[in-house]
Design an enzyme around this catalytic site. Structure first.
Site, PDB file in Angstrom:
ATOM      1  N   SER A   7       0.851  -1.196   0.000  1.00 41.61           N
ATOM      2  CA  SER A   7       0.000   0.000   0.000  1.00 41.61           C
ATOM      3  C   SER A   7       0.879   1.235   0.000  1.00 41.61           C
ATOM      4  O   SER A   7       1.623   1.476   0.961  1.00 41.61           O
ATOM      5  CB  SER A   7      -0.897   0.008   1.241  1.00 41.61           C
ATOM      6  OG  SER A   7      -1.566   1.250   1.320  1.00 41.61           O
ATOM      7  N   HIS A  30      -1.571  -1.210  -3.963  1.00 38.20           N
ATOM      8  CA  HIS A  30      -2.795  -0.716  -3.324  1.00 38.20           C
ATOM      9  C   HIS A  30      -2.736   0.808  -3.239  1.00 38.20           C
ATOM     10  O   HIS A  30      -1.756   1.389  -2.786  1.00 38.20           O
ATOM     11  CB  HIS A  30      -2.906  -1.337  -1.933  1.00 38.20           C
ATOM     12  CG  HIS A  30      -4.200  -1.115  -1.236  1.00 38.20           C
ATOM     13  ND1 HIS A  30      -5.340  -1.841  -1.532  1.00 38.20           N
ATOM     14  CD2 HIS A  30      -4.552  -0.269  -0.230  1.00 38.20           C
ATOM     15  CE1 HIS A  30      -6.323  -1.457  -0.736  1.00 38.20           C
ATOM     16  NE2 HIS A  30      -5.875  -0.487   0.058  1.00 38.20           N
ATOM     17  N   ASP A  32      -4.805   4.055  -1.860  1.00 39.26           N
ATOM     18  CA  ASP A  32      -5.846   4.484  -0.920  1.00 39.26           C
ATOM     19  C   ASP A  32      -6.314   5.906  -1.194  1.00 39.26           C
ATOM     20  O   ASP A  32      -5.557   6.856  -0.984  1.00 39.26           O
ATOM     21  CB  ASP A  32      -5.286   4.456   0.508  1.00 39.26           C
ATOM     22  CG  ASP A  32      -5.210   3.055   1.072  1.00 39.26           C
ATOM     23  OD1 ASP A  32      -6.188   2.303   0.939  1.00 39.26           O
ATOM     24  OD2 ASP A  32      -4.167   2.729   1.673  1.00 39.26           O
ATOM     25  N   MET A  34      -8.736   8.923  -0.074  1.00 39.25           N
ATOM     26  CA  MET A  34      -9.518   9.390   1.086  1.00 39.25           C
ATOM     27  C   MET A  34      -9.989  10.815   0.843  1.00 39.25           C
ATOM     28  O   MET A  34      -9.207  11.644   0.374  1.00 39.25           O
ATOM     29  CB  MET A  34      -8.637   9.369   2.339  1.00 39.25           C
ATOM     30  CG  MET A  34      -8.027   8.023   2.629  1.00 39.25           C
ATOM     31  SD  MET A  34      -7.011   8.118   4.108  1.00 39.25           S
ATOM     32  CE  MET A  34      -6.321   6.462   4.113  1.00 39.25           C
ATOM     33  N   HIS A  63      -8.616   1.641  -3.711  1.00 37.30           N
ATOM     34  CA  HIS A  63      -9.520   1.543  -2.560  1.00 37.30           C
ATOM     35  C   HIS A  63     -10.121   2.926  -2.316  1.00 37.30           C
ATOM     36  O   HIS A  63      -9.450   3.821  -1.806  1.00 37.30           O
ATOM     37  CB  HIS A  63      -8.680   1.058  -1.364  1.00 37.30           C
ATOM     38  CG  HIS A  63      -9.433   0.927  -0.085  1.00 37.30           C
ATOM     39  ND1 HIS A  63      -8.796   0.741   1.137  1.00 37.30           N
ATOM     40  CD2 HIS A  63     -10.764   0.935   0.199  1.00 37.30           C
ATOM     41  CE1 HIS A  63      -9.702   0.658   2.094  1.00 37.30           C
ATOM     42  NE2 HIS A  63     -10.900   0.779   1.560  1.00 37.30           N
ATOM     43  N   MET A  65     -12.069   5.349  -0.364  1.00 43.36           N
ATOM     44  CA  MET A  65     -12.676   5.672   0.933  1.00 43.36           C
ATOM     45  C   MET A  65     -13.309   7.053   0.787  1.00 43.36           C
ATOM     46  O   MET A  65     -12.848   8.047   1.351  1.00 43.36           O
ATOM     47  CB  MET A  65     -11.598   5.639   2.021  1.00 43.36           C
ATOM     48  CG  MET A  65     -11.202   4.220   2.391  1.00 43.36           C
ATOM     49  SD  MET A  65      -9.665   4.133   3.305  1.00 43.36           S
ATOM     50  CE  MET A  65      -8.512   4.107   1.945  1.00 43.36           C
ATOM     51  N   MET A 136     -11.815  -4.538   6.062  1.00 43.08           N
ATOM     52  CA  MET A 136     -10.911  -3.674   6.822  1.00 43.08           C
ATOM     53  C   MET A 136     -10.653  -4.302   8.187  1.00 43.08           C
ATOM     54  O   MET A 136     -11.592  -4.681   8.890  1.00 43.08           O
ATOM     55  CB  MET A 136     -11.537  -2.294   7.049  1.00 43.08           C
ATOM     56  CG  MET A 136     -11.684  -1.403   5.837  1.00 43.08           C
ATOM     57  SD  MET A 136     -10.175  -0.937   4.968  1.00 43.08           S
ATOM     58  CE  MET A 136      -9.105  -0.338   6.267  1.00 43.08           C
ATOM     59  N   GLY A 141      -8.674   5.080   7.274  1.00 38.52           N
ATOM     60  CA  GLY A 141      -8.279   6.483   7.398  1.00 38.52           C
ATOM     61  C   GLY A 141      -6.785   6.683   7.591  1.00 38.52           C
ATOM     62  O   GLY A 141      -6.230   7.666   7.121  1.00 38.52           O
ATOM     63  N   PHE A 142      -6.148   5.727   8.258  1.00 35.87           N
ATOM     64  CA  PHE A 142      -4.732   5.910   8.576  1.00 35.87           C
ATOM     65  C   PHE A 142      -3.968   4.597   8.469  1.00 35.87           C
ATOM     66  O   PHE A 142      -4.508   3.545   8.830  1.00 35.87           O
ATOM     67  CB  PHE A 142      -4.576   6.470   9.994  1.00 35.87           C
ATOM     68  CG  PHE A 142      -5.273   7.794  10.164  1.00 35.87           C
ATOM     69  CD1 PHE A 142      -4.628   8.979   9.839  1.00 35.87           C
ATOM     70  CD2 PHE A 142      -6.589   7.845  10.608  1.00 35.87           C
ATOM     71  CE1 PHE A 142      -5.282  10.193   9.959  1.00 35.87           C
ATOM     72  CE2 PHE A 142      -7.256   9.063  10.733  1.00 35.87           C
ATOM     73  CZ  PHE A 142      -6.589  10.244  10.412  1.00 35.87           C
ATOM     74  N   GLY A 144      -0.561   2.269   9.578  1.00 37.51           N
ATOM     75  CA  GLY A 144       0.210   2.071  10.806  1.00 37.51           C
ATOM     76  C   GLY A 144      -0.600   1.745  12.048  1.00 37.51           C
ATOM     77  O   GLY A 144      -0.082   1.857  13.160  1.00 37.51           O
ATOM     78  N   ASP A 174      -7.155  -5.595   4.798  1.00 41.88           N
ATOM     79  CA  ASP A 174      -6.443  -4.317   4.733  1.00 41.88           C
ATOM     80  C   ASP A 174      -6.419  -3.669   6.109  1.00 41.88           C
ATOM     81  O   ASP A 174      -7.478  -3.364   6.670  1.00 41.88           O
ATOM     82  CB  ASP A 174      -7.168  -3.408   3.721  1.00 41.88           C
ATOM     83  CG  ASP A 174      -6.478  -2.081   3.490  1.00 41.88           C
ATOM     84  OD1 ASP A 174      -5.315  -1.926   3.907  1.00 41.88           O
ATOM     85  OD2 ASP A 174      -7.106  -1.203   2.872  1.00 41.88           O
ATOM     86  N   GLY A 175      -5.205  -3.455   6.618  1.00 39.27           N
ATOM     87  CA  GLY A 175      -5.048  -2.719   7.876  1.00 39.27           C
ATOM     88  C   GLY A 175      -4.318  -3.509   8.943  1.00 39.27           C
ATOM     89  O   GLY A 175      -4.827  -4.518   9.420  1.00 39.27           O
ATOM     90  N   GLY A 176      -3.134  -3.064   9.273  1.00 36.83           N
ATOM     91  CA  GLY A 176      -2.399  -3.663  10.379  1.00 36.83           C
ATOM     92  C   GLY A 176      -1.825  -5.046  10.119  1.00 36.83           C
ATOM     93  O   GLY A 176      -1.476  -5.754  11.067  1.00 36.83           O
ATOM     94  N   GLY A 196       1.027  -1.839   4.263  1.00 40.87           N
ATOM     95  CA  GLY A 196       1.696  -0.550   4.073  1.00 40.87           C
ATOM     96  C   GLY A 196       2.968  -0.504   4.884  1.00 40.87           C
ATOM     97  O   GLY A 196       4.072  -0.727   4.370  1.00 40.87           O
ATOM     98  N   SER A 197       2.810  -0.258   6.186  1.00 38.94           N
ATOM     99  CA  SER A 197       3.975  -0.126   7.074  1.00 38.94           C
ATOM    100  C   SER A 197       4.850  -1.372   7.084  1.00 38.94           C
ATOM    101  O   SER A 197       6.075  -1.256   7.157  1.00 38.94           O
ATOM    102  CB  SER A 197       3.533   0.151   8.513  1.00 38.94           C
ATOM    103  OG  SER A 197       2.289   0.776   8.546  1.00 38.94           O
TER     104      SER A 197
HETATM  105  C1  DX5 Z   1      -6.102   2.440   5.811  1.00 41.52           C
HETATM  106  C2  DX5 Z   1      -5.756   2.001   4.414  1.00 41.52           C
HETATM  107  C3  DX5 Z   1      -4.743   0.923   4.324  1.00 41.52           C
HETATM  108  C4  DX5 Z   1      -3.369   1.288   4.829  1.00 41.52           C
HETATM  109  C5  DX5 Z   1      -2.801   0.078   5.487  1.00 41.52           C
HETATM  110  O1  DX5 Z   1      -7.259   3.235   5.790  1.00 41.52           O
HETATM  111  O2  DX5 Z   1      -6.912   1.539   3.744  1.00 41.52           O
HETATM  112  O3  DX5 Z   1      -4.623   0.444   2.991  1.00 41.52           O
HETATM  113  O4  DX5 Z   1      -2.485   1.717   3.830  1.00 41.52           O
HETATM  114  O5  DX5 Z   1      -1.640   0.435   6.123  1.00 41.52           O
HETATM  115  P1  DX5 Z   1      -0.954  -0.517   7.196  1.00 41.52           P
HETATM  116  O6  DX5 Z   1      -0.566  -1.779   6.503  1.00 41.52           O
HETATM  117  O7  DX5 Z   1       0.230   0.293   7.626  1.00 41.52           O
HETATM  118  O8  DX5 Z   1      -1.948  -0.740   8.291  1.00 41.52           O
HETATM  119 ZN    ZN Z   2      -6.660   0.495   1.753  1.00 42.40          ZN
END
Ligand code: DX5
Ligand code: ZN
Length: 215
Positions: A7, A30, A32, A34, A63, A65, A136, A141-142, A144, A174-176, A196-197
């Site tokens: 991501s 990916h 994102d 927003m 994606h 949002m 999700m 939204g964020f 990390g 997706d997420g964490g 992502g992270s």
């Molecule tokens: C959050 C995004 C994710 C984000 C995941 O709203 O939809 O795609 O980039 O980031 P990590 O993998 O760092 O949780």
């Molecule tokens: Zn995403």
């Protein structure tokens, strides 16, 4: 088939090309989007997608949002999306159905996304026309954030619905996602892992992608 999807929300936007190159062992990229309304953050949009499209051959997993996503499906498709996810919470039934029709018309793959508040059964009105469902595992939204463990039960339940109604459909989480929890995410039934992270936070992105694949 298992897919690992970097991501770019976690990339360095002053070095976006280099960062995308470093993550090319991923199966898709990916992206994102927003809007500051559907989620309390604003990321990037159509002009950036256009540049990314011109730069890479990777499959672009967009994606959205954003509220009322049907308004933007065609523009994101024209800018280079290969697959688009719209949030079930972002529109009425009619709006979501319209967005999926629009994706079909534009020749992009169709996905719906679920915030943690949504029930797995919310996919049912659309299930037979989907290429992917995105679950999700954090509040969108964020980047990390920490994966919400109880969402793995949602993943299991979505997998069961897909096995019944659309077995070929991909299930993306997706997420964490980290190397530590990727095994559990796969065991719950996901075959597409966004990170992502866990990828861009590492020096060696190829190794990070491999580690997620093998976890
Ligand atoms: C959050 C995004 C994710 C984000 C995941 O709203 O939809 O795609 O980039 O980031 P990590 O993998 O760092 O949780
Ligand atoms: Zn995403």
């Amino acid at each position: 088939m298992l897919k690992i999807v970097p991501s770019i929300l976690a990339a360095d936007f002053c070095r976006l090309g280099e960062d995308i190159d470093s993550a090319k062992e991923g199966d898709m990229l990916h992206f994102d989007v927003m809007d500051g309304d559907f989620v309390p953050n604003i990321s990037f949009g159509i002009p950036v997608l256009r540049s990314v499209r011109a730069f890479t051959d990777m499959t672009l997993d967009v994606h959205l949002m954003i509220d009322d996503p049907v308004r933007y499906v065609e523009l994101f498709a024209q800018a280079g999306a290969d697959l688009i996810s719209v949030h079930l919470e972002a529109d009425t039934h009619q709006g979501i159905a319209g967005a999926l029709d629009e994706m079909g018309r534009c020749g992009v793959k169709r996905a719906v996304a679920l915030r943690p508040i949504s029930a797995p059964e919310a996919i049912l009105p659309y299930v037979d026309r989907l290429d992917m469902v995105l679950v999700m595992t954090v509040e969108p939204g964020f980047g990390g954030q920490k994966l919400i463990d109880s969402q793995l039960e949602t993943v299991r339940r979505v997998r069961a619905l897909l096995d019944k109604y659309n077995p070929g459909c991909d299930l993306e989480v997706d997420g964490g996602v980290t190397v530590q929890n990727a095994g559990r995410v796969k065991a719950a039934g996901a075959n597409v892992l966004v990170a992502g992270s866990a990828i861009f936070g590492q020096k060696d992105r190829a190794a990070a992608i491999r580690a997620l694949r093998e976890a």
